[in-house]
Design an enzyme around this catalytic site. Structure first.
Site, mmCIF file in Angstrom:
data_model
loop_
_atom_site.group_PDB
_atom_site.id
_atom_site.type_symbol
_atom_site.label_atom_id
_atom_site.label_comp_id
_atom_site.label_asym_id
_atom_site.label_seq_id
_atom_site.Cartn_x
_atom_site.Cartn_y
_atom_site.Cartn_z
ATOM 1 N N GLU A 62 0.875 -1.153 0.000
ATOM 2 C CA GLU A 62 0.000 0.000 0.000
ATOM 3 C C GLU A 62 0.928 1.222 0.000
ATOM 4 O O GLU A 62 1.843 1.289 0.820
ATOM 5 C CB GLU A 62 -0.862 -0.011 1.275
ATOM 6 C CG GLU A 62 -1.919 1.047 1.193
ATOM 7 C CD GLU A 62 -2.770 1.169 2.453
ATOM 8 O OE1 GLU A 62 -2.788 0.260 3.287
ATOM 9 O OE2 GLU A 62 -3.428 2.219 2.563
ATOM 10 N N ARG A 93 5.724 -13.632 8.998
ATOM 11 C CA ARG A 93 6.392 -12.370 8.724
ATOM 12 C C ARG A 93 7.776 -12.369 9.359
ATOM 13 O O ARG A 93 8.058 -13.161 10.250
ATOM 14 C CB ARG A 93 5.565 -11.192 9.221
ATOM 15 C CG ARG A 93 5.344 -11.178 10.718
ATOM 16 C CD ARG A 93 4.282 -10.170 11.132
ATOM 17 N NE ARG A 93 4.645 -8.814 10.805
ATOM 18 C CZ ARG A 93 3.985 -8.041 9.924
ATOM 19 N NH1 ARG A 93 2.933 -8.504 9.294
ATOM 20 N NH2 ARG A 93 4.367 -6.808 9.692
ATOM 21 N N LYS A 144 4.847 0.808 10.969
ATOM 22 C CA LYS A 144 4.916 2.120 10.311
ATOM 23 C C LYS A 144 4.703 3.243 11.309
ATOM 24 O O LYS A 144 5.349 4.279 11.246
ATOM 25 C CB LYS A 144 3.846 2.213 9.218
ATOM 26 C CG LYS A 144 4.309 1.621 7.911
ATOM 27 C CD LYS A 144 3.231 1.681 6.845
ATOM 28 C CE LYS A 144 3.559 0.694 5.740
ATOM 29 N NZ LYS A 144 2.413 0.224 4.996
#
Ligand code: ATP
Ligand code: MG
Length: 576
Positions: A48, A283, A293
């Site tokens: 994204e 992950r 983030k």
């Protein structure tokens, strides 16, 4: 001085098998994705564009592009740009740059596979209208609070919306008016009609379109309704003929809806089978690093670091500026492998990959990081004698570096001790050492300032002991020190970077990561380096003998005034 010496020995490590490769092998054996004109492995990396990529994304990039490479398929770069408020062209640009830098390309056999979910907004909308007509979606007009309350929770089934049995024609009319901008944000929402009692919360009539009067960085003001991520992502995969849609484990619970929506759209004639399949992997969790983030943004906004590309940041732009090579990151991703169980990878694994990559190819050079004057009292005044050293000890074909030795040199402060501790072989009064690539000297004493600090060390040299001459063999000494000639050394700024946190898991278990910052994550020193480095170009990596791997900073280093970043030390200094 040139860029890195090319050495491809470990640039593309031999692929190690893993569960995803096993799945692809089976699919190939079964001919599952044999389709006209299309490769039978098509993956995608779907960021994204709402921030900078980090080391965790590198794992996903290496995995997706690596599988495509190894199976002669292709990998698409697709921007999942369905949240107009948070997204920006700036992020699109840096993400493209980072993927390229890592060594991958979305251009496949002359075809560009750079895609944007926003390119599919028309088709996604068409599918939404189809779903309404087929009785598979409805416009819900409950308030957000009612919708949340009626969703139930893990122990309680949801309650059907009073609008659930709305006639398709009415829903269709409302959706069109939503699209035409007749309503405010949140007034209506389009939901898939699945099962409000499903044990999987993602199947309790998930939202698929919402009203957002927001400007989109690519579609501008064309839309005021935007498809939800969970709706957009699978359909974009299907539109692009993706075969293996690989994502992280937290999407496992989304897989039933992924399959549901693609299946329904295929029934509606929007896609042909075989359709994409989603697979999840664990992950990357790296010690001494945060990758959220929000937390990275906090480090930037509170000026803990100088920006997204600060060499202490785990962003790809930061790691790059720090001096890591794309090859070392590829090696790292290959080495940590892919599994379905969560775990932690130690930061030293990353550093080890960098050392492994650079050791055979980084040119050697000398830097004195904490300089102390060494005066050779019996050296002829004003004379500077030529010395040479190999650019790389195992690559004689690369030639030599040139510098001189004179009466006054710079050595490391730690290479002199007036009163040596046991086992110290470097300079102390009465001891002999070799000045690397130069002469053997015998220490005679030192000068001190009024506070007792050593300000210069004195010695005498042996004129017949020069390295590379016959006489040198007559001298047997234990210490072998690096130095630069004060007459020709170049002053340089050296930034000694270290881990950003002192704690291995700075944000685990509710810990306050901001309280665990490593105060020694950056030390800036005025160093002296050998004169040949005056011409070093930014981004050139080298090994400063005895100190570690360094890079000429890509932002601040200029010809004649180099600035070096330490990528990593020669050995793991954090190992217990
Ligand atoms: P957000 O919180 O904004 O969703 P994100 O880290 O998931 O952040 P995306 O842009 O959605 O960011 O990620 C793109 C791809 O990278 C996804 O397929 C995601 O699964 C993968 N990815 C993100 N973080 C990691 C990680 N730590 N390890 C492996 N893959 C990751
Ligand atoms: Mg995400």
């Amino acid at each position: 001085m040139s860029k890195d010496i090319k050495n491809n020995d470990n640039a593309t490590p031999a692929p190690v098998s893993n569960f995803l490769r096993a799945i692809i092998d089976n699919d190939q054996a079964a001919g599952k994705y044999t389709r006209d004109g299309l490769p039978n492995v098509i993956t995608r990396f779907p960021p994204e564009p709402n921030g900078y990529l980090h080391i965790g994304h590198a794992k996903s990039i290496c995995l997706n592009f690596g599988l495509a490479r190894d199976y002669a398929g292709r990998c698409h770069l697709r921007f999942d740009d369905t949240n107009p408020e948070k997204e920006d062209q700036e992020y699109v640009d840096t993400i493209m740059d980072s993927v390229k830098w890592l060594g991958f390309d979305w251009n496949n056999k002359g075809e560009e596979h750079l895609h944007y979910a926003s390119d599919y907004f028309d088709r996604l909308y068409e599918i939404a209208e189809y779903l309404i007509g087929a009785g598979l979606a409805y416009v819900d007009s409950q308030s957000a609070a009612d919708m949340a309350a009626n969703r139930g929770d893990f122990s309680k089934p949801g309650v059907n919306s009073p609008f659930r049995e709305r006639a398709p024609a009415e829903s269709l009319d409302l959706l069109r008016r939503m699209k035409a901008g007749e309503f405010k944000d949140g007034e209506h929402i389009l939901r898939a009609k699945i099962d409000m009692a499903s044990p999987n919360m993602n199947l309790r009539d998930p939202a698929i379109y919402r009203i957002r009067h927001a400007h989109h960085h690519r579609t501008g003001d064309k839309w005021c309704i935007y498809p939800m991520y969970d709706y957009t992502h699978p359909l974009s995969d299907a539109i692009e003929n993706i075969t293996h849609s690989i994502c992280t484990l937290e999407f496992q619970d989304h897989r039933p809806f992924y399959d549901w929506i693609i299946e329904r759209a295929a029934e509606g004639g929007f896609f042909k089978k075989p359709v994409p399949q989603q697979y999840e992997f664990a992950r990357l969790n790296l010690t001494y690093v945060v990758t959220s983030k929000r937390k990275l943004r906090q480090l930037v906004e509170q000026n803990i670091v100088t920006g997204w590309d600060d060499p202490r940041m785990p962003t790809i732009v930061g790691i790059r500026r720090r001096g890591y090579t794309p090859e070392s990151l590829q090696l790292f991703c290959e080495r940590i492998g892919v599994t379905r169980s969560d775990g932690w990878i130690d930061y030293s694994t990353l550093e080890g990959c960098l050392r492994e990559d650079l050791d055979p190819k980084a040119p050697r050079a000398t830097a004195v990081l904490r300089p102390l004057k060494l005066i050779i009292d019996n050296f002829p005044e004003g004379e500077n004698i030529a010395c040479t050293a190999p650019i790389h000890p195992h690559h004689p074909e690369l030639g030599n570096r040139e510098f001189t030795i004179g009466k006054e040199l710079w050595i490391e402060q730690e290479d002199f001790m007036e009163e040596p501790v046991k086992g110290y072989f470097r300079l102390f009064p009465g001891n002999k050492v070799r000045l690397r690539y130069g002469y053997v000297v015998e220490c005679t004493g030192c000068d001190k300032d009024e506070n007792g600090n050593v300000i210069a060390v004195h010695c005498n040299y042996f004129a017949d002991s020069k390295s590379g001459t016959e006489g040198s063999a007559n001298y047997k000494v234990k210490g072998n020190l690096h130095w630069v000639n004060a007459a020709d050394a170049l002053e340089a700024e050296v930034r000694l970077y270290d881990r950003l946190f002192t704690d291995a898991n700075p944000d685990a278990g509710g810990k306050d990561f901001m309280a665990l910052l490593n105060p020694n994550a950056l030390e800036v020193v005025r160093a002296y380096v050998e004169p040949g480095l005056a011409t070093i170009t930014p981004d050139t990596r080298l090994q400063f003998e005895r100190h570690g791997y360094f890079v000429a900073d890509r932002v601040d280093s200029v010809l004649g005034k180099p600035v070096f970043n330490r990528v990593t030390t020669l050995k793991d200094s954090w190992a217990k």
